[in-house]
Scaffold this motif. Structure first.
Motif, PDB file in Angstrom:
ATOM      1  N   PRO A   6      15.686  -9.848 -11.312  1.00  0.00           N
ATOM      2  CA  PRO A   6      16.276  -9.227 -10.115  1.00  0.00           C
ATOM      3  C   PRO A   6      16.567  -7.742 -10.292  1.00  0.00           C
ATOM      4  CG  PRO A   6      17.324 -11.329 -10.582  1.00  0.00           C
ATOM      5  CD  PRO A   6      16.475 -11.014 -11.773  1.00  0.00           C
ATOM      6  N   HIS A   7      17.074  -7.360 -11.475  1.00  0.00           N
ATOM      7  CA  HIS A   7      17.406  -5.948 -11.696  1.00  0.00           C
ATOM      8  C   HIS A   7      16.137  -5.099 -11.751  1.00  0.00           C
ATOM      9  CE1 HIS A   7      21.006  -8.062 -12.614  1.00  0.00           C
ATOM     10  NE2 HIS A   7      20.652  -8.399 -13.831  1.00  0.00           N
ATOM     11  N   LEU A   8      15.097  -5.603 -12.422  1.00  0.00           N
ATOM     12  CA  LEU A   8      13.852  -4.854 -12.525  1.00  0.00           C
ATOM     13  C   LEU A   8      13.203  -4.676 -11.164  1.00  0.00           C
ATOM     14  CD1 LEU A   8      12.420  -6.555 -15.731  1.00  0.00           C
ATOM     15  CD2 LEU A   8      13.507  -4.314 -15.564  1.00  0.00           C
ATOM     16  N   ILE A   9      13.276  -5.707 -10.334  1.00  0.00           N
ATOM     17  CA  ILE A   9      12.720  -5.624  -8.987  1.00  0.00           C
ATOM     18  C   ILE A   9      13.506  -4.619  -8.145  1.00  0.00           C
ATOM     19  CG2 ILE A   9      12.395  -6.909  -6.836  1.00  0.00           C
ATOM     20  CD1 ILE A   9      11.805  -9.369  -8.633  1.00  0.00           C
ATOM     21  N   ALA A  10      14.829  -4.688  -8.217  1.00  0.00           N
ATOM     22  CA  ALA A  10      15.662  -3.779  -7.436  1.00  0.00           C
ATOM     23  C   ALA A  10      15.435  -2.325  -7.827  1.00  0.00           C
ATOM     24  CB  ALA A  10      17.141  -4.143  -7.612  1.00  0.00           C
ATOM     25  N   LEU A  11      15.258  -2.085  -9.117  1.00  0.00           N
ATOM     26  CA  LEU A  11      15.059  -0.720  -9.594  1.00  0.00           C
ATOM     27  C   LEU A  11      13.634  -0.229  -9.395  1.00  0.00           C
ATOM     28  CD1 LEU A  11      17.071  -0.951 -12.933  1.00  0.00           C
ATOM     29  CD2 LEU A  11      17.702   0.396 -10.918  1.00  0.00           C
ATOM     30  N   GLY A  12      12.658  -1.126  -9.513  1.00  0.00           N
ATOM     31  CA  GLY A  12      11.271  -0.692  -9.556  1.00  0.00           C
ATOM     32  C   GLY A  12      10.483  -0.814  -8.277  1.00  0.00           C
ATOM     33  N   ASN A  13      10.942  -1.632  -7.329  1.00  0.00           N
ATOM     34  CA  ASN A  13      10.179  -1.802  -6.098  1.00  0.00           C
ATOM     35  C   ASN A  13      10.252  -0.559  -5.214  1.00  0.00           C
ATOM     36  OD1 ASN A  13       9.466  -4.386  -6.780  1.00  0.00           O
ATOM     37  ND2 ASN A  13      10.185  -5.311  -4.881  1.00  0.00           N
ATOM     38  N   ALA A  14       9.122  -0.186  -4.641  1.00  0.00           N
ATOM     39  CA  ALA A  14       9.110   0.888  -3.657  1.00  0.00           C
ATOM     40  C   ALA A  14       9.829   0.420  -2.395  1.00  0.00           C
ATOM     41  CB  ALA A  14       7.676   1.274  -3.332  1.00  0.00           C
ATOM     42  N   ALA A  15      10.266   1.370  -1.582  1.00  0.00           N
ATOM     43  CA  ALA A  15      10.888   1.043  -0.304  1.00  0.00           C
ATOM     44  C   ALA A  15       9.895   0.282   0.568  1.00  0.00           C
ATOM     45  CB  ALA A  15      11.341   2.309   0.397  1.00  0.00           C
ATOM     46  N   GLY A  16      10.428  -0.530   1.473  1.00  0.00           N
ATOM     47  CA  GLY A  16       9.575  -1.381   2.288  1.00  0.00           C
ATOM     48  C   GLY A  16       8.505  -0.626   3.046  1.00  0.00           C
ATOM     49  N   ALA A  17       8.858   0.540   3.588  1.00  0.00           N
ATOM     50  CA  ALA A  17       7.883   1.320   4.356  1.00  0.00           C
ATOM     51  C   ALA A  17       6.735   1.780   3.464  1.00  0.00           C
ATOM     52  CB  ALA A  17       8.573   2.517   5.007  1.00  0.00           C
ATOM     53  N   ARG A  18       7.057   2.176   2.235  1.00  0.00           N
ATOM     54  CA  ARG A  18       6.000   2.613   1.332  1.00  0.00           C
ATOM     55  C   ARG A  18       5.135   1.436   0.903  1.00  0.00           C
ATOM     56  NH1 ARG A  18       6.192   5.166  -4.764  1.00  0.00           N
ATOM     57  NH2 ARG A  18       4.035   5.905  -4.761  1.00  0.00           N
ATOM     58  N   GLN A  19       5.747   0.285   0.672  1.00  0.00           N
ATOM     59  CA  GLN A  19       4.967  -0.911   0.354  1.00  0.00           C
ATOM     60  C   GLN A  19       3.968  -1.207   1.471  1.00  0.00           C
ATOM     61  OE1 GLN A  19       7.120  -4.443  -0.799  1.00  0.00           O
ATOM     62  NE2 GLN A  19       8.681  -3.262  -1.874  1.00  0.00           N
ATOM     63  N   ALA A  20       4.425  -1.094   2.724  1.00  0.00           N
ATOM     64  CA  ALA A  20       3.551  -1.365   3.862  1.00  0.00           C
ATOM     65  C   ALA A  20       2.385  -0.385   3.910  1.00  0.00           C
ATOM     66  CB  ALA A  20       4.350  -1.312   5.153  1.00  0.00           C
ATOM     67  N   ARG A  21       2.652   0.890   3.608  1.00  0.00           N
ATOM     68  CA  ARG A  21       1.572   1.885   3.611  1.00  0.00           C
ATOM     69  C   ARG A  21       0.566   1.595   2.501  1.00  0.00           C
ATOM     70  NH1 ARG A  21       5.948   5.437   4.413  1.00  0.00           N
ATOM     71  NH2 ARG A  21       5.855   6.144   2.240  1.00  0.00           N
ATOM     72  N   LEU A  22       1.084   1.240   1.329  1.00  0.00           N
ATOM     73  CA  LEU A  22       0.189   0.931   0.209  1.00  0.00           C
ATOM     74  C   LEU A  22      -0.652  -0.302   0.507  1.00  0.00           C
ATOM     75  CD1 LEU A  22       2.674   1.606  -2.718  1.00  0.00           C
ATOM     76  CD2 LEU A  22       0.617   2.941  -2.187  1.00  0.00           C
ATOM     77  N   PHE A  23      -0.041  -1.294   1.148  1.00  0.00           N
ATOM     78  CA  PHE A  23      -0.774  -2.503   1.514  1.00  0.00           C
ATOM     79  C   PHE A  23      -1.877  -2.179   2.512  1.00  0.00           C
ATOM     80  CE2 PHE A  23      -1.368  -6.246   4.267  1.00  0.00           C
ATOM     81  CZ  PHE A  23      -1.726  -7.191   3.327  1.00  0.00           C
ATOM     82  N   ALA A  24      -1.541  -1.389   3.525  1.00  0.00           N
ATOM     83  CA  ALA A  24      -2.520  -1.052   4.561  1.00  0.00           C
ATOM     84  C   ALA A  24      -3.664  -0.201   3.997  1.00  0.00           C
ATOM     85  CB  ALA A  24      -1.835  -0.325   5.709  1.00  0.00           C
ATOM     86  N   GLY A  25      -3.346   0.626   3.011  1.00  0.00           N
ATOM     87  CA  GLY A  25      -4.346   1.542   2.478  1.00  0.00           C
ATOM     88  C   GLY A  25      -5.060   1.056   1.239  1.00  0.00           C
ATOM     89  N   ARG A  26      -4.846  -0.199   0.866  1.00  0.00           N
ATOM     90  CA  ARG A  26      -5.440  -0.717  -0.367  1.00  0.00           C
ATOM     91  C   ARG A  26      -6.959  -0.746  -0.278  1.00  0.00           C
ATOM     92  NH1 ARG A  26      -4.304  -4.678   2.991  1.00  0.00           N
ATOM     93  NH2 ARG A  26      -5.457  -6.647   3.010  1.00  0.00           N
ATOM     94  N   SER A  27      -7.605  -0.598  -1.394  1.00  0.00           N
ATOM     95  CA  SER A  27      -9.053  -0.715  -1.458  1.00  0.00           C
ATOM     96  C   SER A  27      -9.456  -2.178  -1.394  1.00  0.00           C
ATOM     97  CB  SER A  27      -9.574  -0.103  -2.771  1.00  0.00           C
ATOM     98  OG  SER A  27     -10.960  -0.369  -2.914  1.00  0.00           O
ATOM     99  N   ARG A  28     -10.517  -2.465  -0.684  1.00  0.00           N
ATOM    100  CA  ARG A  28     -11.025  -3.839  -0.575  1.00  0.00           C
ATOM    101  C   ARG A  28     -11.982  -4.160  -1.728  1.00  0.00           C
ATOM    102  NH1 ARG A  28      -8.164  -6.738   3.372  1.00  0.00           N
ATOM    103  NH2 ARG A  28      -7.590  -5.276   5.029  1.00  0.00           N
ATOM    104  N   GLU A  29     -12.277  -3.181  -2.543  1.00  0.00           N
ATOM    105  CA  GLU A  29     -13.203  -3.392  -3.643  1.00  0.00           C
ATOM    106  C   GLU A  29     -12.446  -3.856  -4.880  1.00  0.00           C
ATOM    107  OE1 GLU A  29     -15.432   0.130  -4.292  1.00  0.00           O
ATOM    108  OE2 GLU A  29     -16.374   0.103  -2.300  1.00  0.00           O
ATOM    109  N   TYR A  30     -13.069  -4.720  -5.648  1.00  0.00           N
ATOM    110  CA  TYR A  30     -12.459  -5.191  -6.881  1.00  0.00           C
ATOM    111  C   TYR A  30     -13.555  -5.619  -7.849  1.00  0.00           C
ATOM    112  CZ  TYR A  30     -13.430  -9.858  -5.017  1.00  0.00           C
ATOM    113  OH  TYR A  30     -14.039 -10.965  -4.512  1.00  0.00           O
ATOM    114  N   ARG A  31     -13.189  -5.652  -9.100  1.00  0.00           N
ATOM    115  CA  ARG A  31     -14.097  -6.132 -10.145  1.00  0.00           C
ATOM    116  C   ARG A  31     -13.699  -7.549 -10.509  1.00  0.00           C
ATOM    117  NH1 ARG A  31     -13.458  -5.955 -16.006  1.00  0.00           N
ATOM    118  NH2 ARG A  31     -15.483  -6.140 -17.018  1.00  0.00           N
ATOM    119  N   LEU A  32     -14.684  -8.449 -10.531  1.00  0.00           N
ATOM    120  CA  LEU A  32     -14.426  -9.824 -10.973  1.00  0.00           C
ATOM    121  C   LEU A  32     -14.669  -9.859 -12.474  1.00  0.00           C
ATOM    122  CD1 LEU A  32     -13.721 -12.717 -10.080  1.00  0.00           C
ATOM    123  CD2 LEU A  32     -16.177 -13.159  -9.932  1.00  0.00           C
ATOM    124  N   ARG A  33     -13.599 -10.055 -13.227  1.00  0.00           N
ATOM    125  CA  ARG A  33     -13.710 -10.014 -14.681  1.00  0.00           C
ATOM    126  C   ARG A  33     -14.045 -11.396 -15.209  1.00  0.00           C
ATOM    127  NH1 ARG A  33      -9.817 -10.087 -19.039  1.00  0.00           N
ATOM    128  NH2 ARG A  33      -8.110 -10.194 -17.553  1.00  0.00           N
TER     129      ARG A  33
END
Length: 258
Positions: free
Chosen positions: A230-257
């Motif tokens: 809980p403490h690591l999440i509270a300290l390390g998580n970006a604000a909700g608005a930034r999370q939403a921007r990162l989610f919307a702007g994520r790349s659809r490409e990935y490497r299958l390892r």
């Protein structure tokens, strides 16, 4: 329609629990979280069920974690985090009947709350595993703690840190121990049900006692890690608005390892 389906077979003593939101890739919303907790509680008291298979509906995913549209109010304190996924697993609900997970398609993020509380995982060749948290500015805490009980440190670290840029193939998951059996496409449920039927045929007390002993063997390290989450999440998580921007702007490409 229920977001969790339960089918029992009195002859084999096996229940199949199916995550039933295929249109959302079996992502867990608050209603499903509540249904899962209720399902495990009901199965605790059903003596005709002696082993359980957990799977997902549809062809695309086993489970993709928390539904991004789920609204989870949080207390305004770095010392308290409400996580609805903490209560979705069988062990969290004091169920010690063996659970075998049957995985096809994607299993990512919050899916590891469920996989981490299954006894073992059977997967078909379509399965892939990844943890998107860091990509979206979020700390992978509970998921990483649970997967650290199943995979070598380097494999868990790479999966957690690489985010959506990389997915672990079913073959690689088998090689690292996350998956105990790899089967052809479409055969995971049948193979998992076969294992569960064997377990259901053994004396119940011996099986459940073994499950409890195995869980206890890793309990100290897991409990210490989860206490920090809980403490690591509270300290390390970006604000909700930034999370939403990162989610919307994520790349659809990935490497299958592999």
């Amino acid at each position: 329609m229920s977001s969790v389906l339960v089918r029992t077979d009195a002859d084999s003593g096996v229940a199949v629990v199916t995550l039933n939101r295929p249109e959302r890739l079996n992502a867990v919303d608050l209603a499903m979280a509540g249904e899962l907790a209720s399902t495990w509680d009901e199965l605790r008291f059903d003596d005709s069920v002696r082993a359980i298979v957990l799977t997902g509906a549809g062809e695309r995913a086993f489970c993709t974690g928390i539904d991004r549209d789920a609204v989870v109010p949080q207390p305004n304190s770095p010392y308290a985090q409400d996580d609805p996924l903490l209560g979705i697993g069988p062990k969290a609900n004091d169920l010690w009947k063996p659970v075998v997970a049957a995985v096809h398609g994607m299993a990512c993020g919050g899916a590891f709350y469920l996989l981490g509380e299954a006894e073992f995982v059977v997967a078909d060749t379509t399965a892939s595993f990844f943890d998107p948290h860091t990509t979206y500015g979020m700390v992978s805490a509970y998921e990483s703690v649970l997967m650290a009980q199943r995979m070598p440190y380097g494999e868990v670290a790479r999966m957690a840190l690489m985010g959506t840029a990389e997915r672990i193939s079913a073959r690689r998951a088998y090689e690292t121990g996350l998956v105990s059996e790899l089967v052809a496409k479409g055969e995971a449920l049948g193979a998992a049900a076969g294992c569960a039927a064997v377990l259901a045929g053994y004396p119940t007390e011996a099986v459940q006692g073994t499950v409890r002993a195995l869980w206890a063997a890793s309990e100290a390290g897991r409990s210490q890690g989860i206490a920090q989450a809980p403490h690591l999440i509270a300290l390390g998580n970006a604000a909700g608005a930034r999370q939403a921007r990162l989610f919307a702007g994520r790349s659809r490409e990935y490497r299958l390892r592999g």
